[in-house]
Design an enzyme around this catalytic site. Structure first.
Site, PDB file in Angstrom:
ATOM      1  N   TYR A 136      20.486 -37.495  40.471  1.00 22.20           N
ATOM      2  CA  TYR A 136      20.992 -36.380  39.673  1.00 22.20           C
ATOM      3  C   TYR A 136      21.818 -36.898  38.498  1.00 22.20           C
ATOM      4  CZ  TYR A 136      22.751 -31.707  38.646  1.00 22.20           C
ATOM      5  OH  TYR A 136      23.035 -30.511  38.029  1.00 22.20           O
ATOM      6  N   SER A 184      25.039 -31.695  32.845  1.00 16.76           N
ATOM      7  CA  SER A 184      26.004 -31.476  33.925  1.00 16.76           C
ATOM      8  C   SER A 184      27.231 -32.332  33.662  1.00 16.76           C
ATOM      9  CB  SER A 184      25.368 -31.880  35.264  1.00 16.76           C
ATOM     10  OG  SER A 184      26.324 -31.932  36.300  1.00 16.76           O
ATOM     11  N   LYS A 219      20.669 -36.529  34.610  1.00 14.23           N
ATOM     12  CA  LYS A 219      21.497 -35.721  33.714  1.00 14.23           C
ATOM     13  C   LYS A 219      22.156 -36.574  32.633  1.00 14.23           C
ATOM     14  CE  LYS A 219      20.779 -31.648  35.520  1.00 14.23           C
ATOM     15  NZ  LYS A 219      20.071 -30.601  34.746  1.00 14.23           N
ATOM     16  N   ASN A 238      16.608 -25.534  31.366  1.00 16.76           N
ATOM     17  CA  ASN A 238      17.565 -25.307  32.439  1.00 16.76           C
ATOM     18  C   ASN A 238      17.035 -25.687  33.820  1.00 16.76           C
ATOM     19  OD1 ASN A 238      19.960 -23.866  33.783  1.00 16.76           O
ATOM     20  ND2 ASN A 238      18.205 -22.711  34.587  1.00 16.76           N
ATOM     21  N   ALA A 257      21.762 -39.902  37.216  1.00 21.12           N
ATOM     22  CA  ALA A 257      20.902 -40.687  36.326  1.00 21.12           C
ATOM     23  C   ALA A 257      20.099 -39.780  35.407  1.00 21.12           C
ATOM     24  CB  ALA A 257      19.965 -41.570  37.149  1.00 21.12           C
TER      25      ALA A 257
END
Length: 256
Positions: free
Chosen positions: A161, A148, A165, A96, A163
């Site tokens: 972000y 996400s 995720k 996480n 890329a």
């Protein structure tokens, strides 16, 4: 075993990165409420210990706290070793821990790009590498990667972000194929906008919040507890035939 019993995690041992607050803390508490002992880790040891104490008091389960930067491979190996010594094993890993950036591609410093890839993509890889040998040996494991909505769709100002995720989603599918024969399931949860500390910058900006909510058919932010139930499901025997899946918990964002 009854249907509801299949959602129980009694006797299971879980490790949640980024578990001191927000979605990580909500998922750690949900796992503990379902019967698991939980180890949580974050870069903020005092915050992590406070969260561990709160979950222990609420659930009566053993909850351990560790300081960890998931981008540090050696530190990941040390923490996993410590958890396995304390618990005897790790049955459930929830990757996480994450970082976010809000700069356009032209403005983004290379160091910031690299930092997000290190935390959001390399970090889960390091954690999986550390726990998988034990899972393979025992022929049982649950790995849940927190991707996400931005792992599936683009958004301006989020290049590293999206890329990282998106990469995590495909890495989830690859691990699912690699380890299905070993009794290990690997799935992803893809949250939309949730009411968490990471989202506070947007929440406190009325214009930005309005833009986000205009993309959510349900018209509201998610509550962290709404993600905890999904984590329990994927960690439990109720999801024993699910692997390589991505579950979107986004109020309908990606349905459009």
């Amino acid at each position: 075993m009854s249907v509801l019993d299949r959602f129980r995690l009694d006797g299971r041992k879980a490790f949640v990165t980024g578990g001191s607050k927000g979605l990580g803390a909500a998922m750690a508490q949900a796992l503990a409420e379902a019967g698991a002992d939980v180890a949580i880790a974050s870069r903020h040891p005092e915050e992590c210990r406070a969260t561990a104490d709160r979950i222990h008091r609420a659930t009566g389960r053993t909850v351990l706290a560790y300081r960890l930067d998931v981008a540090d491979r050696e530190a990941v190996q040390q923490v996993v070793h410590s958890i396995e010594e304390a618990f005897g094993r790790i049955d459930i890993l929830i990757n996480n821990a994450g970082a976010v950036s809000r700069k356009t591609t032209v403005e983004l410093p290379l160091e910031e790009w690299q930092h997000l890839l290190d935390v959001n993509l390399s970090g889960p890889f390091y954690c999986a590498q550390a726990v998988l040998p034990g899972m393979v040996q025992r022929r049982y494991g649950r790995i849940i990667n927190i991707s996400s909505t931005f792992g599936a769709v683009g958004f301006p100002g989020r290049s590293p972000y999206t890329a990282s995720k998106g990469g995590l989603l495909n890495m989830t599918r690859t691990w699912a194929l690699e380890f299905a024969k070993d009794g290990i399931t690997v799935n992803a949860i893809c949250p939309g906008p949730f009411d968490t500390p990471m989202f506070s910058g947007v929440k406190n900006n009325p214009q930005a919040l309005s833009e986000f909510l205009s993309r959510v058919p349900m018209g509201r932010l998610g509550n962290p507890e709404e993600l905890g139930a999904v984590a329990v499901f994927l960690a439990s025997e109720a999801a024993s035939y699910i692997t390589g899946a991505a579950i979107f918990v986004d109020g309908g964002w990606t349905a459009q």
